[in-house]
Scaffold this motif. Structure first.
Motif, mmCIF file in Angstrom:
data_model
loop_
_atom_site.group_PDB
_atom_site.id
_atom_site.type_symbol
_atom_site.label_atom_id
_atom_site.label_comp_id
_atom_site.label_asym_id
_atom_site.label_seq_id
_atom_site.Cartn_x
_atom_site.Cartn_y
_atom_site.Cartn_z
ATOM 1 N N PHE A 204 0.833 -1.198 0.000
ATOM 2 C CA PHE A 204 0.000 0.000 0.000
ATOM 3 C C PHE A 204 0.873 1.255 0.000
ATOM 4 O O PHE A 204 0.683 2.169 -0.822
ATOM 5 C CB PHE A 204 -0.914 -0.036 1.227
ATOM 6 N N ALA A 205 1.847 1.303 0.896
ATOM 7 C CA ALA A 205 2.741 2.464 0.957
ATOM 8 C C ALA A 205 3.554 2.601 -0.320
ATOM 9 O O ALA A 205 3.823 3.712 -0.782
ATOM 10 C CB ALA A 205 3.663 2.337 2.168
ATOM 11 N N GLU A 206 3.929 1.483 -0.916
ATOM 12 C CA GLU A 206 4.705 1.512 -2.155
ATOM 13 C C GLU A 206 3.886 2.102 -3.298
ATOM 14 O O GLU A 206 4.412 2.878 -4.121
ATOM 15 C CB GLU A 206 5.158 0.092 -2.497
ATOM 16 N N LEU A 207 2.599 1.776 -3.367
ATOM 17 C CA LEU A 207 1.742 2.348 -4.403
ATOM 18 C C LEU A 207 1.572 3.852 -4.203
ATOM 19 O O LEU A 207 1.564 4.620 -5.168
ATOM 20 C CB LEU A 207 0.373 1.661 -4.380
ATOM 21 N N LEU A 208 1.434 4.278 -2.950
ATOM 22 C CA LEU A 208 1.256 5.695 -2.663
ATOM 23 C C LEU A 208 2.558 6.477 -2.852
ATOM 24 O O LEU A 208 2.552 7.622 -3.300
ATOM 25 C CB LEU A 208 0.751 5.881 -1.230
ATOM 26 N N ASN A 209 3.661 5.840 -2.497
ATOM 27 C CA ASN A 209 4.958 6.515 -2.485
ATOM 28 C C ASN A 209 5.669 6.447 -3.827
ATOM 29 O O ASN A 209 6.548 7.261 -4.114
ATOM 30 C CB ASN A 209 5.831 5.886 -1.397
ATOM 31 N N GLY A 210 5.319 5.464 -4.644
ATOM 32 C CA GLY A 210 5.968 5.321 -5.950
ATOM 33 C C GLY A 210 7.217 4.466 -5.925
ATOM 34 O O GLY A 210 7.826 4.234 -6.967
ATOM 35 N N LYS A 211 7.624 3.960 -4.753
ATOM 36 C CA LYS A 211 8.801 3.100 -4.640
ATOM 37 C C LYS A 211 8.731 2.366 -3.303
ATOM 38 O O LYS A 211 8.013 2.778 -2.398
ATOM 39 C CB LYS A 211 10.090 3.909 -4.740
#
Length: 503
Positions: free
Chosen positions: A231-238
């Motif tokens: 989830f954080a990776e999708l929001l953060n882009g990496k």
């Protein structure tokens, strides 16, 4: 195998003729992945023309029969039947020693090969995010996350831990349907289970702190930590926690979520490796500070996923009821998502390797033919001279010296991937992966797939119409998307409903 009606679990056993057909019923089209336990091929069934994925079970080192990991994966997949879980169609065999793409015999000392036949998907989440240059939209992220949580909730209801959730194990077709895949590390469990489970599971970047501290008794909370990282990776882009070693991974977790103690995680001091791996100094939780630009509801959900104490971590069922999925912009209908060229991490990595190879070849050629430096330009010959001007070596703007810069892999070191080696070091796992397939998606979303909503008026019309185009990490404080905006969810699912008939 027939698909059960919506809201019902399919308890029907797979066809009894599994293993009775040979792999020669399929035409291998292309290798699309490779993992620790075998290769994966895109193939066409000769009789029907259907495109499938053939996962070859690697038998090179098996001296005592069929690999236990493959047996466990097949057994688990036989009892799972859900639109957001990959479908194992059948098992096929090859009577003799297989050959590779160059026609050479494989390394199997024992005759015969075994293949798992899966439905074929178009993408995995990692390959798709690498292809998307501007990141996913907010409705798109909500759409994928809701499907991920729905499939995982089903697995947990069926007492199955996935134990390897990461982007490359989340497959997506061009209808927007997401499916959990690669159950090679999955394990059935029970709440009264007294035996010890291995903590050497889950790819390092997505591994929860309790496993890193040596826990051998755990439950669904380990999968929810991995979902929080996705989830954080999708929001953060990496990726947000790209550690290279287990010690470094724990350090990154402590720096983001604070150091564990008996106050925020009762019993942590009794973990097997706590004394060796505890933080040298107390660290406060900084998740809200570091990701303060995230949408308020997204940050609230992320906070509940990335909780150090597994007993306090949110469940998949409760996550589906979070405000994040019930505020504007709502999750989009999967069928409304853009269609992309087939993109898997295996294929993306292969393209990057080819680009690096071409770049290195160009540099090597440039070294072999260095540019001649001269203070004066070459002699210009007059009109009518019998000989042409001398050849001038290629300069920096010559096409051979002006190729594109090398495209380095995103996300750091490579590890095991569902089709091949993905981002991040990984535990030993068998791999399955997919590529471009436009066949009818089993159990896909359609109008009326979910019950009608019971939470407020429908999300209405407007310039964005629920399919917003703001970047994934926009702030919802103020602006046209602020406020609750609660209403009908295009993906369906009443907030307090029983999810598909199971709790």
């Amino acid at each position: 195998m027939a698909i059960a009606d919506f809201g019902q679990l399919n308890m029907e056993e797979p066809p009894p003729f599994w293993g009775s057909r040979g792999v020669d019923c399929f035409e291998k089209l292309e290798q699309v992945g490779e993992g620790t336990y075998g290769q994966v091929y895109m193939a066409r069934e000769i009789k029907t023309g259907e495109i499938v994925a053939l996962k070859k079970i690697r038998m090179d080192n098996e001296r005592e029969g069929f690999p236990i990991t493959a047996i466990r994966e097949i057994k688990i997949l036989k009892k799972l039947d859900h639109p957001n879980v990959i479908h194992l169609k059948e098992i096929v065999t090859s009577p003799g020693r297989d050959r590779d793409d160059q026609g050479k015999p494989d390394n199997n000392k024992y005759k015969g090969g075994i293949y798992m036949v899966f439905e074929y998907m178009d993408h995995d989440l990692t390959g798709l995010s690498d292809r998307s240059t501007q990141g996913f939209t907010v409705p798109q992220i909500k759409c994928y996350m809701k499907q991920l949580l729905t499939g995982l909730h089903y697995c947990h209801i069926k007492k199955v831990l996935h134990r390897d959730i990461k982007g490359s194990n989340l497959l997506i077709d061009n209808e927007g349907n997401l499916k959990l895949a690669d159950f090679g590390l999955a394990r059935s469990y029970s709440h009264d289970h007294d035996g010890n489970l291995t903590n050497r599971v889950i790819t390092l970047w997505y591994r929860p702190p309790e496993l890193l501290l040596g826990a051998t008794k755990y439950g669904p909370a380990i999968d929810m930590w991995s979902v929080g990282c996705i989830f954080a990776e999708l929001l953060n882009g990496k990726p947000i926690l790209p550690g290279k070693t287990e010690t470094e991974q724990l350090t990154k977790i402590y720096e983001l979520c604070g150091s564990p103690d008996e106050n925020n995680w009762p019993g942590v001091s009794k973990m097997p490796w706590f004394d060796q791996l505890k933080s040298p100094r107390p660290l406060r939780r900084r998740l809200r500070d570091i990701y303060r630009n995230f949408d308020r509801h997204a940050l609230e959900l992320l906070e509940r996923m990335l909780v150090l104490d597994p007993s306090q971590r949110i469940s998949a069922k409760d996550a589906l009821d979070a405000d994040y999925f019930w505020t504007d912009p709502l999750p989009c209908d999967p069928k409304s998502l853009p269609k992309y060229e087939s993109s898997h991490e295996f294929q993306t990595k292969k393209r990057r390797q080819e680009m690096r190879h071409n770049e290195e070849a160009a540099k090597k050629q440039k070294m072999q033919h260095p540019q001649q430096h001269s203070r004066w330009p070459p002699q210009q010959h007059g009109v009518g001279q019998a000989h042409a001007a001398p050849h001038w070596p290629a300069g920096p703007n010559h096409p051979i010296n002006n190729g594109p810069p090398p495209q380095l892999p995103a996300g750091g070191p490579s590890g095991h991937h569902y089709y091949q080696n993905p981002r991040g070091p990984a535990p030993a796992s068998n791999g399955y992966q997919t590529g471009g397939y436009n066949n009818r998606s089993r159990g896909g979303y359609s109008s009326g797939s979910y019950p009608s909503q019971s939470r407020g008026a429908p999300y209405g019309a407007g310039p964005n119409g629920g399919y917003g185009v703001r970047p994934p990490n926009y702030s919802q404080n103020g602006g046209q998307f602020s406020g609750s905006g609660r209403g009908q969810n295009p993906m369906g699912g009443a907030r307090n409903q029983r999810y598909g008939g199971w709790q």
